[in-house]
Design a protein around this motif. Structure first.
Motif, PDB file in Angstrom:
ATOM      1  N   ARG A  72     -60.320  16.082  67.470  1.00 13.82           N
ATOM      2  CA  ARG A  72     -61.213  15.414  68.399  1.00 13.82           C
ATOM      3  C   ARG A  72     -60.821  13.960  68.317  1.00 13.82           C
ATOM      4  NH1 ARG A  72     -64.616  19.557  65.790  1.00 13.82           N
ATOM      5  NH2 ARG A  72     -63.674  21.382  66.555  1.00 13.82           N
ATOM      6  N   SER A  73     -61.726  13.297  69.421  1.00 12.60           N
ATOM      7  CA  SER A  73     -61.403  11.756  69.503  1.00 12.60           C
ATOM      8  C   SER A  73     -62.485  11.088  68.554  1.00 12.60           C
ATOM      9  CB  SER A  73     -61.535  11.429  71.111  1.00 12.60           C
ATOM     10  OG  SER A  73     -61.070  10.251  71.423  1.00 12.60           O
ATOM     11  N   VAL A  74     -62.145  11.144  67.350  1.00  7.69           N
ATOM     12  CA  VAL A  74     -63.085  10.807  66.306  1.00  7.69           C
ATOM     13  C   VAL A  74     -62.254  10.039  65.233  1.00  7.69           C
ATOM     14  CG1 VAL A  74     -65.077  12.167  66.893  1.00  7.69           C
ATOM     15  CG2 VAL A  74     -63.400  12.818  65.242  1.00  7.69           C
ATOM     16  N   PRO A  75     -62.816   9.351  64.300  1.00  9.94           N
ATOM     17  CA  PRO A  75     -62.072   8.803  63.047  1.00  9.94           C
ATOM     18  C   PRO A  75     -61.963  10.092  61.933  1.00  9.94           C
ATOM     19  CG  PRO A  75     -63.944   7.469  63.433  1.00  9.94           C
ATOM     20  CD  PRO A  75     -64.101   8.680  64.490  1.00  9.94           C
ATOM     21  N   PRO A 109     -58.129   4.771  70.824  1.00 10.40           N
ATOM     22  CA  PRO A 109     -58.568   5.325  72.018  1.00 10.40           C
ATOM     23  C   PRO A 109     -57.648   6.800  72.278  1.00 10.40           C
ATOM     24  CG  PRO A 109     -58.397   3.058  72.273  1.00 10.40           C
ATOM     25  CD  PRO A 109     -57.848   3.515  70.921  1.00 10.40           C
ATOM     26  N   ALA A 110     -58.031   7.771  73.099  1.00 11.15           N
ATOM     27  CA  ALA A 110     -57.419   9.159  73.067  1.00 11.15           C
ATOM     28  C   ALA A 110     -55.981   9.036  73.757  1.00 11.15           C
ATOM     29  CB  ALA A 110     -58.222  10.017  73.884  1.00 11.15           C
ATOM     30  N   SER A 111     -55.871   8.262  74.717  1.00 15.41           N
ATOM     31  CA  SER A 111     -54.655   8.409  75.427  1.00 15.41           C
ATOM     32  C   SER A 111     -53.672   7.407  74.300  1.00 15.41           C
ATOM     33  CB  SER A 111     -54.480   7.576  76.926  1.00 15.41           C
ATOM     34  OG  SER A 111     -55.088   6.198  76.463  1.00 15.41           O
ATOM     35  N   TRP A 162     -45.451  16.266  75.343  1.00 11.68           N
ATOM     36  CA  TRP A 162     -45.401  16.937  74.175  1.00 11.68           C
ATOM     37  C   TRP A 162     -46.976  16.853  73.875  1.00 11.68           C
ATOM     38  CZ3 TRP A 162     -40.911  15.339  70.365  1.00 11.68           C
ATOM     39  CH2 TRP A 162     -39.701  15.672  71.018  1.00 11.68           C
ATOM     40  N   VAL A 163     -47.561  15.782  73.979  1.00 10.17           N
ATOM     41  CA  VAL A 163     -49.092  15.504  73.538  1.00 10.17           C
ATOM     42  C   VAL A 163     -49.875  14.864  74.685  1.00 10.17           C
ATOM     43  CG1 VAL A 163     -50.623  14.691  71.595  1.00 10.17           C
ATOM     44  CG2 VAL A 163     -48.129  15.327  71.129  1.00 10.17           C
ATOM     45  N   VAL A 164     -51.050  15.277  75.090  1.00  9.00           N
ATOM     46  CA  VAL A 164     -51.823  14.375  75.819  1.00  9.00           C
ATOM     47  C   VAL A 164     -53.288  14.275  75.306  1.00  9.00           C
ATOM     48  CG1 VAL A 164     -50.392  15.295  77.953  1.00  9.00           C
ATOM     49  CG2 VAL A 164     -52.357  16.603  77.168  1.00  9.00           C
ATOM     50  N   ALA A 165     -53.816  13.372  76.094  1.00 12.33           N
ATOM     51  CA  ALA A 165     -55.204  13.303  75.902  1.00 12.33           C
ATOM     52  C   ALA A 165     -55.885  13.938  77.051  1.00 12.33           C
ATOM     53  CB  ALA A 165     -55.609  11.632  76.074  1.00 12.33           C
ATOM     54  N   THR A 173     -66.063  14.427  76.559  1.00  7.32           N
ATOM     55  CA  THR A 173     -65.045  13.644  75.854  1.00  7.32           C
ATOM     56  C   THR A 173     -63.723  14.215  76.077  1.00  7.32           C
ATOM     57  OG1 THR A 173     -64.449  12.948  73.449  1.00  7.32           O
ATOM     58  CG2 THR A 173     -65.153  15.325  73.871  1.00  7.32           C
ATOM     59  N   ALA A 174     -62.717  13.199  75.496  1.00  5.79           N
ATOM     60  CA  ALA A 174     -61.425  13.590  75.501  1.00  5.79           C
ATOM     61  C   ALA A 174     -60.887  14.203  74.168  1.00  5.79           C
ATOM     62  CB  ALA A 174     -60.428  12.332  76.030  1.00  5.79           C
TER      63      ALA A 174
END
Ligand code: 6PG
Length: 241
Positions: A72-75, A109-111, A162-165, A173-174
């Protein structure tokens, strides 16, 4: 390749079965064992079993390299963090070297987090070919998502990265996620699915009870590896004959 499906009597037996499989694979590995953890709540019971005797002491932890299928886009200290769950239930209790923990830096940031994680994978596996994980653990959402590959999201069409937001409209959310090419290049993928809420999606994914585009979980098909579904009985769909 047709997936293997194993139905366990309940979630506790599913967790024991999955934990033992992880131990067996880790013990059978030579120099290293690259393991991708899944998020959500189902794996918690598995992590707890791996974090205590007897299973904890059977695993060659210095050989284990830990990765995540999504975040998840969290700390990392956020209640929703998949890393935090793994840290609390597993990592803090086992002698795995810190250098072996390849966390998704989801505080970015997700990206940026996706770019950084992809770079980490390339550092570890090399960038010439797709990474080939020894074992990828996956869960499945009630609507058939897996990792953070949700229905009707852009990540489903990703063939290069291989990995994306991946922006998930319904969650506003992303998320950061491995993509299908990477997951499907694994040596082995094991789904861990428990609970009656999964019945409908499982019916679509495992028994073709669908009249629309395949759900994301149905698109997990290792090109040269094993696919195993570990289900508890309550998640089994009612088969309409
Ligand atoms: C996440 C996961 C996700 C999860 C499924 C199942 O970050 O949430 O990676 O794909 O595995 O949503 O979650 P449960 O195990 O909580 O049902």
């Amino acid at each position: 390749m047709k997936p293997d499906v194993e139905v366990l009597d309940d979630a506790a037996i599913l967790a024991q079965t999955a934990a033992q499989l992880i131990v067996d694979r880790a013990k059978a590995s030579s120099e290293r064992f690259t393991l991708v953890l899944s998020g959500g709540s189902t794996p918690k019971a598995i992590y707890r079993l791996l974090a205590q005797p007897p299973l904890r002491d059977e695993i060659p932890w210095p050989q284990v390299q830990l990765f995540w299928g999504d975040e998840r886009s969290v700390p990392p200290d956020h209640a929703d963090s998949n890393f935090r769950t793994a840290r609390e239930e597993l990592i803090d209790h086992v002698p795995i070297p810190a250098a072996n923990i390849h966390r998704i830096q989801a505080e970015l940031p997700a990206s940026e987090a996706a770019t950084a994680y992809e770079a980490e994978l390339q550092r570890f596996f090399g960038s010439a070919a797709l990474p080939r994980f020894d074992l990828v653990l996956l869960g499945m959402g009630d609507e058939g998502h897996t990792a953070s590959l949700f229905p009707n999201t852009t990540a489903l069409d990703e063939t290069q990265h291989w990995v994306v937001a991946n922006y998930v409209p319904k969650l506003h959310t992303a998320r950061i996620t491995l993509t299908f090419p990477v997951i499907n290049n694994a040596q082995e993928v094991v789904f861990l699915v428990a609970g009656a809420a999964k019945q409908e999606a499982l019916g679509h994914v495992l028994y073709g009870q669908h009249d629309h585009t395949p759900l994301p979980a149905a698109r997990i098909a290792p090109t040269n590896g094993r696919l195993l579904w570990l289900l508890d009985r309550s998640a089994m769909p009612v088969i309409n004959h």
